[in-house]
Design a protein around this motif. Structure first.
Motif, PDB file in Angstrom:
ATOM      1  N   ASP A 144       0.585  -1.268  -0.036  1.00  0.00           N
ATOM      2  CA  ASP A 144      -0.114   0.139   0.197  1.00  0.00           C
ATOM      3  C   ASP A 144       0.552   1.296   0.029  1.00  0.00           C
ATOM      4  O   ASP A 144       0.352   2.298  -0.469  1.00  0.00           O
ATOM      5  N   ASN A 145       2.114   1.228   0.643  1.00  0.00           N
ATOM      6  CA  ASN A 145       2.858   2.385   0.530  1.00  0.00           C
ATOM      7  C   ASN A 145       3.852   2.480  -0.403  1.00  0.00           C
ATOM      8  O   ASN A 145       4.777   3.362  -0.415  1.00  0.00           O
ATOM      9  N   ARG A 146       3.851   1.435  -1.501  1.00  0.00           N
ATOM     10  CA  ARG A 146       4.625   1.666  -2.598  1.00  0.00           C
ATOM     11  C   ARG A 146       4.082   1.998  -4.218  1.00  0.00           C
ATOM     12  O   ARG A 146       3.039   1.409  -4.243  1.00  0.00           O
ATOM     13  N   TRP A 147       4.794   3.184  -4.745  1.00  0.00           N
ATOM     14  CA  TRP A 147       4.361   3.476  -6.009  1.00  0.00           C
ATOM     15  C   TRP A 147       5.381   3.498  -6.962  1.00  0.00           C
ATOM     16  O   TRP A 147       6.374   3.690  -6.741  1.00  0.00           O
ATOM     17  N   LEU A 152       1.980  10.005 -10.075  1.00  0.00           N
ATOM     18  CA  LEU A 152       1.884  11.217 -10.710  1.00  0.00           C
ATOM     19  C   LEU A 152       0.316  11.450 -11.092  1.00  0.00           C
ATOM     20  O   LEU A 152      -0.209  12.565 -11.508  1.00  0.00           O
ATOM     21  N   LYS A 153      -0.342  10.329 -11.255  1.00  0.00           N
ATOM     22  CA  LYS A 153      -1.899  10.519 -11.463  1.00  0.00           C
ATOM     23  C   LYS A 153      -2.451  11.179 -10.516  1.00  0.00           C
ATOM     24  O   LYS A 153      -3.565  12.001 -10.925  1.00  0.00           O
ATOM     25  N   ASP A 154      -2.235  11.081  -9.111  1.00  0.00           N
ATOM     26  CA  ASP A 154      -2.796  12.024  -8.295  1.00  0.00           C
ATOM     27  C   ASP A 154      -1.886  12.022  -7.136  1.00  0.00           C
ATOM     28  O   ASP A 154      -2.065  11.235  -5.887  1.00  0.00           O
ATOM     29  N   VAL A 155      -1.120  12.940  -7.244  1.00  0.00           N
ATOM     30  CA  VAL A 155      -0.080  13.239  -6.104  1.00  0.00           C
ATOM     31  C   VAL A 155      -0.610  13.522  -4.873  1.00  0.00           C
ATOM     32  O   VAL A 155      -0.128  13.398  -3.853  1.00  0.00           O
ATOM     33  N   CYS A 173       1.794   6.305   6.719  1.00  0.00           N
ATOM     34  CA  CYS A 173       3.123   6.111   7.002  1.00  0.00           C
ATOM     35  C   CYS A 173       3.924   6.425   5.583  1.00  0.00           C
ATOM     36  O   CYS A 173       3.225   7.067   4.746  1.00  0.00           O
ATOM     37  N   PRO A 174       5.118   6.661   5.751  1.00  0.00           N
ATOM     38  CA  PRO A 174       6.034   7.167   4.690  1.00  0.00           C
ATOM     39  C   PRO A 174       5.540   6.345   3.362  1.00  0.00           C
ATOM     40  O   PRO A 174       5.368   5.340   3.424  1.00  0.00           O
ATOM     41  N   GLN A 175       5.304   6.917   2.181  1.00  0.00           N
ATOM     42  CA  GLN A 175       5.059   6.525   1.004  1.00  0.00           C
ATOM     43  C   GLN A 175       6.340   6.349   0.108  1.00  0.00           C
ATOM     44  O   GLN A 175       7.261   7.607   0.045  1.00  0.00           O
ATOM     45  N   LEU A 176       6.659   5.474  -0.591  1.00  0.00           N
ATOM     46  CA  LEU A 176       7.739   5.123  -1.316  1.00  0.00           C
ATOM     47  C   LEU A 176       7.420   5.084  -2.889  1.00  0.00           C
ATOM     48  O   LEU A 176       6.580   4.534  -3.423  1.00  0.00           O
ATOM     49  N   VAL A 177       7.936   6.226  -3.783  1.00  0.00           N
ATOM     50  CA  VAL A 177       7.738   6.369  -5.149  1.00  0.00           C
ATOM     51  C   VAL A 177       9.081   5.881  -5.699  1.00  0.00           C
ATOM     52  O   VAL A 177      10.127   6.568  -5.618  1.00  0.00           O
ATOM     53  N   PHE A 178       8.938   4.791  -6.677  1.00  0.00           N
ATOM     54  CA  PHE A 178      10.013   4.476  -7.397  1.00  0.00           C
ATOM     55  C   PHE A 178      10.123   5.006  -8.908  1.00  0.00           C
ATOM     56  O   PHE A 178       9.004   4.953  -9.439  1.00  0.00           O
ATOM     57  N   ASP A 179      11.420   5.359  -9.110  1.00  0.00           N
ATOM     58  CA  ASP A 179      11.463   5.555 -10.814  1.00  0.00           C
ATOM     59  C   ASP A 179      12.769   4.978 -11.018  1.00  0.00           C
ATOM     60  O   ASP A 179      13.036   3.946 -10.406  1.00  0.00           O
ATOM     61  N   ASP A 232      15.662   5.348 -11.643  1.00  0.00           N
ATOM     62  CA  ASP A 232      16.867   5.681 -10.991  1.00  0.00           C
ATOM     63  C   ASP A 232      17.084   5.236  -9.458  1.00  0.00           C
ATOM     64  O   ASP A 232      18.147   5.383  -8.768  1.00  0.00           O
ATOM     65  N   GLY A 233      16.065   5.299  -8.762  1.00  0.00           N
ATOM     66  CA  GLY A 233      15.945   5.136  -7.215  1.00  0.00           C
ATOM     67  C   GLY A 233      14.637   5.345  -6.670  1.00  0.00           C
ATOM     68  O   GLY A 233      13.465   5.029  -7.503  1.00  0.00           O
ATOM     69  N   VAL A 234      14.567   5.577  -5.524  1.00  0.00           N
ATOM     70  CA  VAL A 234      13.213   5.903  -4.715  1.00  0.00           C
ATOM     71  C   VAL A 234      13.132   7.117  -4.108  1.00  0.00           C
ATOM     72  O   VAL A 234      14.295   7.559  -3.326  1.00  0.00           O
ATOM     73  N   PHE A 235      12.012   7.660  -4.066  1.00  0.00           N
ATOM     74  CA  PHE A 235      11.521   9.019  -3.155  1.00  0.00           C
ATOM     75  C   PHE A 235      10.919   8.448  -1.981  1.00  0.00           C
ATOM     76  O   PHE A 235       9.936   7.506  -2.084  1.00  0.00           O
ATOM     77  N   THR A 236      11.102   9.291  -0.744  1.00  0.00           N
ATOM     78  CA  THR A 236      10.252   8.667   0.244  1.00  0.00           C
ATOM     79  C   THR A 236       9.594   9.930   0.666  1.00  0.00           C
ATOM     80  O   THR A 236      10.250  11.245   0.830  1.00  0.00           O
ATOM     81  N   ILE A 237       8.341  10.073   0.772  1.00  0.00           N
ATOM     82  CA  ILE A 237       7.612  11.030   1.098  1.00  0.00           C
ATOM     83  C   ILE A 237       6.796  10.805   2.429  1.00  0.00           C
ATOM     84  O   ILE A 237       6.421   9.902   2.762  1.00  0.00           O
ATOM     85  N   SER A 238       7.216  11.816   3.276  1.00  0.00           N
ATOM     86  CA  SER A 238       6.680  11.489   4.759  1.00  0.00           C
ATOM     87  C   SER A 238       6.318  12.725   5.298  1.00  0.00           C
ATOM     88  O   SER A 238       6.248  13.791   4.705  1.00  0.00           O
ATOM     89  N   PHE A 239       5.528  12.693   6.518  1.00  0.00           N
ATOM     90  CA  PHE A 239       4.958  13.766   6.976  1.00  0.00           C
ATOM     91  C   PHE A 239       5.090  13.663   8.494  1.00  0.00           C
ATOM     92  O   PHE A 239       5.450  12.628   9.264  1.00  0.00           O
ATOM     93  N   ASP A 240       5.723  14.992   9.146  1.00  0.00           N
ATOM     94  CA  ASP A 240       6.000  15.254  10.494  1.00  0.00           C
ATOM     95  C   ASP A 240       5.127  16.533  10.690  1.00  0.00           C
ATOM     96  O   ASP A 240       5.206  17.461  10.235  1.00  0.00           O
ATOM     97  N   LYS A 241       4.521  16.357  12.123  1.00  0.00           N
ATOM     98  CA  LYS A 241       3.762  17.480  12.483  1.00  0.00           C
ATOM     99  C   LYS A 241       4.602  18.329  13.287  1.00  0.00           C
ATOM    100  O   LYS A 241       5.543  18.174  13.636  1.00  0.00           O
TER     101      LYS A 241
END
Length: 63
Positions: free
Chosen positions: A4-7, A13-16, A27-33, A35-44
């Motif tokens: 669920d957290n891997r894209w 990009l369909k609905d960022v 939880c952090p979301q992992l977006v793979f291209d 060349d590697g992976v982007f980690t998208i996380s949220f901190d209050k």
């Protein structure tokens, strides 16, 4: 992707906004291209702002 957290980049990009909402809620979301992976996380923010802002503004010794 399978979890669920891997894209794949194309999926993300369909609905960022959905990816960001998932990072905020779950939880952090992992977006793979290719060349590697982007980690998208949220901190209050804390009561007085984020720790990152505090540390990049010089910390307690600089006023």
């Amino acid at each position: 992707m399978t979890r669920d957290n891997r894209w794949k980049m194309q999926e993300a990009l369909k609905d960022v906004r959905f990816v960001f909402a998932a990072a905020k809620k779950d939880c952090p979301q992992l977006v793979f291209d290719d060349d590697g992976v982007f980690t998208i996380s949220f901190d209050k923010h804390g009561k007085k702002g984020s720790g990152r802002t505090f540390l990049t503004s010089g910390g307690p010794d600089e006023g």
